[in-house]
Scaffold this motif. Structure first.
Motif, PDB file in Angstrom:
ATOM      1  N   SER A   1      -2.160   7.594   4.857  1.00 45.50           N
ATOM      2  CA  SER A   1      -2.769   6.987   3.675  1.00 45.50           C
ATOM      3  C   SER A   1      -2.049   7.397   2.400  1.00 45.50           C
ATOM      4  CB  SER A   1      -4.241   7.398   3.571  1.00 45.50           C
ATOM      5  OG  SER A   1      -4.777   7.034   2.323  1.00 45.50           O
ATOM      6  N   PRO A   2      -1.567   6.418   1.618  1.00 46.77           N
ATOM      7  CA  PRO A   2      -0.965   6.755   0.329  1.00 46.77           C
ATOM      8  C   PRO A   2      -1.984   7.305  -0.663  1.00 46.77           C
ATOM      9  CG  PRO A   2      -1.163   4.373   0.571  1.00 46.77           C
ATOM     10  CD  PRO A   2      -1.524   4.972   1.892  1.00 46.77           C
TER      11      PRO A   2
ATOM     12  N   ALA B   1       9.579   3.944   3.251  1.00 48.97           N
ATOM     13  CA  ALA B   1       8.288   4.409   2.750  1.00 48.97           C
ATOM     14  C   ALA B   1       8.272   5.926   2.608  1.00 48.97           C
ATOM     15  CB  ALA B   1       7.180   3.953   3.685  1.00 48.97           C
TER      16      ALA B   1
ATOM     17  N   ALA C   1      -2.617  11.060   0.455  1.00 47.43           N
ATOM     18  CA  ALA C   1      -1.449  11.898   0.156  1.00 47.43           C
ATOM     19  C   ALA C   1      -1.497  12.460  -1.255  1.00 47.43           C
ATOM     20  CB  ALA C   1      -0.166  11.098   0.371  1.00 47.43           C
ATOM     21  N   THR C   2      -2.114  11.738  -2.172  1.00 50.06           N
ATOM     22  CA  THR C   2      -2.195  12.222  -3.549  1.00 50.06           C
ATOM     23  C   THR C   2      -3.117  13.430  -3.676  1.00 50.06           C
ATOM     24  OG1 THR C   2      -4.059  10.766  -4.154  1.00 50.06           O
ATOM     25  CG2 THR C   2      -1.839   9.869  -4.394  1.00 50.06           C
TER      26      THR C   2
ATOM     27  N   ALA D   1       1.939   9.045   4.207  1.00 55.48           N
ATOM     28  CA  ALA D   1       1.417   7.963   3.373  1.00 55.48           C
ATOM     29  C   ALA D   1       1.568   6.589   4.007  1.00 55.48           C
ATOM     30  CB  ALA D   1       2.116   7.976   2.012  1.00 55.48           C
TER      31      ALA D   1
ATOM     32  N   ARG E   1       7.238  11.320  -4.576  1.00 56.24           N
ATOM     33  CA  ARG E   1       5.901  11.601  -5.103  1.00 56.24           C
ATOM     34  C   ARG E   1       5.438  12.999  -4.717  1.00 56.24           C
ATOM     35  NH1 ARG E   1       5.184   5.874  -3.907  1.00 56.24           N
ATOM     36  NH2 ARG E   1       4.395   6.332  -1.821  1.00 56.24           N
ATOM     37  N   THR E   2       5.822  13.449  -3.530  1.00 53.70           N
ATOM     38  CA  THR E   2       5.481  14.813  -3.107  1.00 53.70           C
ATOM     39  C   THR E   2       6.071  15.830  -4.076  1.00 53.70           C
ATOM     40  OG1 THR E   2       5.449  14.103  -0.787  1.00 53.70           O
ATOM     41  CG2 THR E   2       5.622  16.462  -1.204  1.00 53.70           C
TER      42      THR E   2
ATOM     43  N   GLU F   1       7.606   8.341  -0.708  1.00 56.91           N
ATOM     44  CA  GLU F   1       6.582   9.377  -0.717  1.00 56.91           C
ATOM     45  C   GLU F   1       7.182  10.756  -0.947  1.00 56.91           C
ATOM     46  OE1 GLU F   1       3.081  11.111  -0.997  1.00 56.91           O
ATOM     47  OE2 GLU F   1       3.420   8.959  -0.918  1.00 56.91           O
TER      48      GLU F   1
ATOM     49  N   GLN G   1       0.830  -1.204   0.000  1.00 55.58           N
ATOM     50  CA  GLN G   1       0.000   0.000   0.000  1.00 55.58           C
ATOM     51  C   GLN G   1       0.863   1.252   0.000  1.00 55.58           C
ATOM     52  OE1 GLN G   1      -3.097   0.006   3.034  1.00 55.58           O
ATOM     53  NE2 GLN G   1      -2.868  -2.202   3.276  1.00 55.58           N
ATOM     54  N   ILE G   2       1.979   1.183   0.724  1.00 54.70           N
ATOM     55  CA  ILE G   2       2.836   2.352   0.874  1.00 54.70           C
ATOM     56  C   ILE G   2       3.561   2.674  -0.423  1.00 54.70           C
ATOM     57  CG2 ILE G   2       4.748   3.329   2.186  1.00 54.70           C
ATOM     58  CD1 ILE G   2       4.060   1.266   4.365  1.00 54.70           C
ATOM     59  N   LEU G   3       3.974   1.635  -1.130  1.00 51.38           N
ATOM     60  CA  LEU G   3       4.765   1.817  -2.341  1.00 51.38           C
ATOM     61  C   LEU G   3       3.984   1.278  -3.536  1.00 51.38           C
ATOM     62  CD1 LEU G   3       8.120   0.418  -0.910  1.00 51.38           C
ATOM     63  CD2 LEU G   3       7.321   2.773  -0.862  1.00 51.38           C
TER      64      LEU G   3
END
Length: 488
Positions: free
Chosen positions: A392-393, A157, A396-397, A140, A164-165, A161, A52-54
């Motif tokens: 939550s990944p 993790a 975070a989006t 995330a 992605r940020t 993230e 879930q994290i990645l």
């Protein structure tokens, strides 16, 4: 630490049949309330939660760490939102040399042979976004992972993230509490990709305050005994002015740029009501005095008026949250020039599913959001934007989506100004502890070259920011290009 397996039962005898976010929170709250203290790294759970994290790393758009450009980069044919102006500017050239904006003018500068030239195709060039309330280590990471996994997994993790940020266009974040020092060093050193991080270090709280996640079996607290959260650097307890001074100094010693203090209850700590007060005025003042000695400031977590007013009486310069403020408190904040770093929580979509006391508290926050923003605008309070997305990944989006929530109270341009130049002004309060002393949040000569090229005009359509994969064509941080799809 805590662990669970399918078939475990809650306090009412019901079996946990899944590992969905709501079940996760129910499990964590029940375990904390029951006072269970079993610790350890549960390999099976951590491995499944790691997926879930990645998510989908193989197909995800990645941001490899670029090498420093050998030659300057010239941007042409763009419309400029500089972070401060209410209008776009045309007919400019922008030259990046090293990690700074070297030249911004209407005359095309002379550049060395071999320099990269980027024709922006009349798109909007703007500063990188800044998030003033981001938890780098836990944004995330699902709550059960935080409660069970080895700290090494948490760092891995968080590293993923962080990339992605940055790819969402947030080139700078102020970390609002957690052990982010090593991650910051890895990003600054070019080992991994991610935003600039202004670290606060461990969140400093009191016994029973927000951030005290100890199980009841760890009560009473004995001399020399520290909780798992304190060991990891997530939060730390201080119950006297002298303890506060010591904990503040420890965070600065590790590299904090500002200090995070918990002055009221919070949502995710089940046993801390929102209206409770934690530190006394003298204890808050002790923290303020030490941060002044270090040339920086305190950011105080506070929801109710009494907590906000006590913090201001002690000399605090920045209030986090403030969703339950009243008119008198807002007026006093404006008079004192106190910053409000608030998050536009408007619905359950902005938070992980909650139950019990935490659900009741987040409903209070949702109910207070409109009033707080309305009061801030009425009194002209200096306001920063932050998202405070947690656990939550998927949530975070929504970092850019949170920015679009500001349209309830502000124009698109005002929202962008808040997330760029205004946030940059707030970051500068860290003074000599500022790890990035050049200007942030603006496109000016001498400012850091943190730039976004948007396919469309975000000052007219802020929703463009909520879909960064599609609409952010170029992402530059520190003069280095992490994304460029113009040739695609």
């Amino acid at each position: 630490m805590f662990s669970r397996k399918p078939g475990d039962r809650d306090s009412s005898g019901r079996s946990y049949t899944c590992f969905c976010p709501q079940s996760d929170v129910v499990f964590a709250n029940n375990r904390i309330s029951a006072g269970l203290s079993r610790r350890g790294f549960v390999v099976g759970m951590a491995a499944s939660l790691l997926m879930q994290i990645l998510p989908r790393l193989a197909s995800a758009q990645t941001a490899p760490v670029p090498s420093s450009p050998a030659q300057p980069i010239l941007f042409t044919n763009f419309r400029l939102f500089d972070g401060t102006s209410g209008k776009l500017r045309d007919g400019l050239y922008l030259l990046v040399d090293g990690n700074r904006v070297h030249t911004l003018s209407q005359n095309r500068p002379t550049v060395p042979e071999g320099s990269q030239v980027i024709d922006c195709g009349a798109r909007v060039l703007m500063p990188g976004l800044i998030d003033m309330h981001w938890h780098t280590m836990i944004a995330a990471v699902p709550l059960p992972t935080l409660l069970t996994a080895d700290i090494g997994l948490i760092h891995i993790a968080a590293s993923a993230e962080a990339e992605r940020t940055l790819m969402r266009g947030f080139t700078t974040v102020r970390d609002a509490g957690g052990p982010a020092f090593a991650l910051k060093q890895a990003i600054d050193g070019g080992l991994i990709s991610g935003p600039r991080i202004y670290p606060s270090g461990a969140m400093i709280t009191t016994t029973g305050g927000h951030g005290d996640f100890r199980p009841l079996t760890d009560v009473p607290r004995t001399t020399g005994r520290v909780s798992a959260s304190e060991q990891s650097g997530g939060s730390i307890i201080a119950d006297s002015a002298d303890e506060v001074r010591k904990r503040v100094r420890e965070q600065f010693m590790q590299g904090a740029s500002q200090i995070k203090l918990m002055s009221s209850g919070g949502v995710s700590t089940p046993r801390s009501p929102l209206d409770m007060l934690t530190f006394t005025e003298a204890q808050v003042r002790a923290a303020v005095e030490v941060t002044q000695d270090w040339g920086s400031y305190v950011m105080v977590h506070a929801f109710p008026p009494a907590a906000i007013q006590r913090a201001m009486a002690a000399g605090v310069q920045c209030i986090e949250h403030g969703h339950l403020m009243d008119d008198a408190t807002a007026s006093l904040m404006a008079k004192n020039g106190t910053w409000l770093s608030i998050q536009p929580f408007v619905s359950a979509e902005d938070f992980v599913p909650l139950t019990g006391p935490s659900l009741d508290k987040i409903k209070m926050v949702f109910a207070g959001t409109n009033n707080a923003y309305t009061l801030a605008k009425k009194h002209g309070i200096k306001t920063g934007f932050g998202s405070d997305l947690l656990f939550s990944p998927v949530l975070a989006t929504r970092q850019g989506t949170m920015l679009t929530h500001l349209l309830r109270w502000h124009t698109a341009t005002e929202a962008l100004q808040m997330a760029t130049a205004q946030n940059g002004q707030l970051l500068a309060l860290s003074g000599p502890r500022n790890p990035y002393p050049a200007k942030l949040g603006v496109v000016q000569e001498g400012a850091y070259a943190d730039l976004l090229l948007v396919d469309g005009d975000p000052t007219q359509n802020l929703a463009l920011i909520a879909d960064p994969a599609k609409n952010l064509r170029v992402i530059m941080k520190d003069g280095k290009i992490y994304k460029n799809t113009l040739g695609a």
